[in-house]
Design a protein around this motif. Structure first.
Motif, PDB file in Angstrom:
ATOM      1  N   ARG A 196      -3.957  -1.537   8.277  1.00 56.32           N
ATOM      2  CA  ARG A 196      -4.221  -1.139   6.956  1.00 56.32           C
ATOM      3  C   ARG A 196      -4.317  -2.565   6.305  1.00 56.32           C
ATOM      4  O   ARG A 196      -3.789  -3.589   6.706  1.00 56.32           O
ATOM      5  CB  ARG A 196      -2.931  -0.875   6.470  1.00 56.32           C
ATOM      6  N   ASP A 234      -8.411  -0.142  -0.818  1.00 54.71           N
ATOM      7  CA  ASP A 234      -7.363   0.257   0.180  1.00 54.71           C
ATOM      8  C   ASP A 234      -8.043   0.661   1.254  1.00 54.71           C
ATOM      9  O   ASP A 234      -8.979   1.502   1.049  1.00 54.71           O
ATOM     10  CB  ASP A 234      -6.439   1.106  -0.732  1.00 54.71           C
ATOM     11  N   PRO A 261       0.751  -1.347   0.036  1.00 49.46           N
ATOM     12  CA  PRO A 261      -0.043   0.171  -0.047  1.00 49.46           C
ATOM     13  C   PRO A 261       0.830   1.205  -0.020  1.00 49.46           C
ATOM     14  O   PRO A 261       1.916   1.148   0.432  1.00 49.46           O
ATOM     15  CB  PRO A 261      -0.783  -0.201   1.449  1.00 49.46           C
ATOM     16  N   LEU A 268      -5.687  -4.508   2.297  1.00 50.22           N
ATOM     17  CA  LEU A 268      -6.009  -4.307   0.833  1.00 50.22           C
ATOM     18  C   LEU A 268      -7.153  -5.519   0.683  1.00 50.22           C
ATOM     19  O   LEU A 268      -6.597  -6.617   0.941  1.00 50.22           O
ATOM     20  CB  LEU A 268      -5.000  -4.531  -0.191  1.00 50.22           C
TER      21      LEU A 268
END
Length: 332
Positions: A38, A82, A9, A40
């Motif tokens: 985080r 994302d 990312p 994806l």
């Protein structure tokens, strides 16, 4: 080109203040900074054969979050989203501890926790849409594709489109008020014409920082040359509880502390005697500390990421407060 996992990312660099106009390509766009993991999300025709949830470092998380895997049936194929994984507790409050439990669970445990501690993906960017790779498209175009996806599919929980604003006044209001909510740390800023650069620290993040006070219970280094602090607060029973670690001390602060620190002497009993400290929150690396008498008060700068009364991120020591007594420090 169809994107295949893992994909790095695009990351953010930390700043103390909001960036001025022109710091990023195009107009600045402000979004809340979420305190989660985080991730994806790849939908099937994007080259992975099945729904795949990837961590920031490329690890597969799909089996840890079966609720998101099931809900991905509402999404079209060929997308790479994302976003930030967040988890709410039984009271509906965002909880980093609950997120850690979910991320560590598999099998039946993961299925059970999915019912008790639901996960959400706050989506703030798209790397691919309907099989079309978007890395070189400006952010404004990627956002338009996301808004169309959420509108046409009428997506709801566990999918959330990250709110954003181009109005710096609104952004400052969010920074002041939204960060009072558990799970929101500050703002992320990107440019309207910015392309997606995997692995690059091309975004800007600004965490809210507040001034607090804590007792100095231990140090790294030596009493004559302290390097960092282990900080504590008294609980309601008067027991000293660890609340955080500091970043390396400024030279002037270290010199001042060296004049006032009192190491625990023979025969004295320190409340942290025998306690094992680690280098950071969630780390298993032991921290070699020197216990000191918890009689000094430090003024510290902290962000909003707290868990069970302790600051997860390292705090900054602003100064020693020789005018304050331990009883003046708020309780744990």
């Amino acid at each position: 080109m169809v994107l295949r996992p893992p994909v790095e990312p695009m990351l953010a660099q930390a700043r103390e203040t909001l960036p001025p106009p022109g710091a990023l390509p195009g107009n600045p766009i402000f979004q809340p900074k979420w305190d989660g993991f985080r991730a994806l999300l790849f939908t099937p025709s994007s080259g992975c054969g099945a729904v795949l949830l990837q961590s920031r470092r490329g690890a597969a998380l799909t089996d840890r979050f079966p609720d998101l895997r099931r809900a991905a049936g509402d999404l079209p194929g060929g997308w790479v989203l994302d976003g930030e994984l967040i988890v709410t507790d039984r009271q509906g409050v965002m909880s980093f501890a609950a997120l850690q439990r979910r991320a560590a669970a598999r099998g039946q445990t993961a299925a059970r926790l999915a019912l008790d501690l639901p996960a959400h993906l706050v989506v703030f960017d798209a790397l691919q849409a309907d099989g079309q790779e978007l890395l070189d498209a400006p952010y404004s175009e990627r956002r338009a594709r996301l808004e169309k996806l959420f509108s046409e599919r009428r997506l709801a929980a566990p999918w959330t489109l990250c709110p954003e604003t181009a109005d710096v006044g609104v952004a400052r209001e969010w920074f002041a008020t939204w960060t009072d909510v558990p799970g929101v740390e500050g703002l992320v800023v990107r440019g309207s014409r910015q392309r997606y650069r995997p692995g690059a620290r091309a975004l800007i993040k600004v965490r809210r920082r507040d001034t607090q006070e804590a007792l100095i219970g231990a140090i790294t280094g030596t009493p004559s040359r302290p390097r960092s602090l282990v900080l504590g607060r008294l609980d309601q029973r008067g027991v000293l509880r660890s609340v955080g670690r500091s970043t390396p001390l400024r030279a002037d602060v270290a010199r001042q502390l060296a004049e006032h620190l009192t190491p625990t002497g023979p025969g004295s009993v320190h409340p942290w005697e025998g306690v094992r400290f680690t280098a950071a929150w969630g780390s298993r690396t032991p921290l070699d500390v020197v216990l000191v008498e918890p009689e000094l008060v430090a003024e510290i700068e902290v962000d909003t990421a707290r868990e069970r009364g302790a600051w997860r991120h390292q705090v900054r020591v602003a100064r020693l407060r020789t005018d304050r007594a331990p009883a003046d420090v708020p309780r744990f």
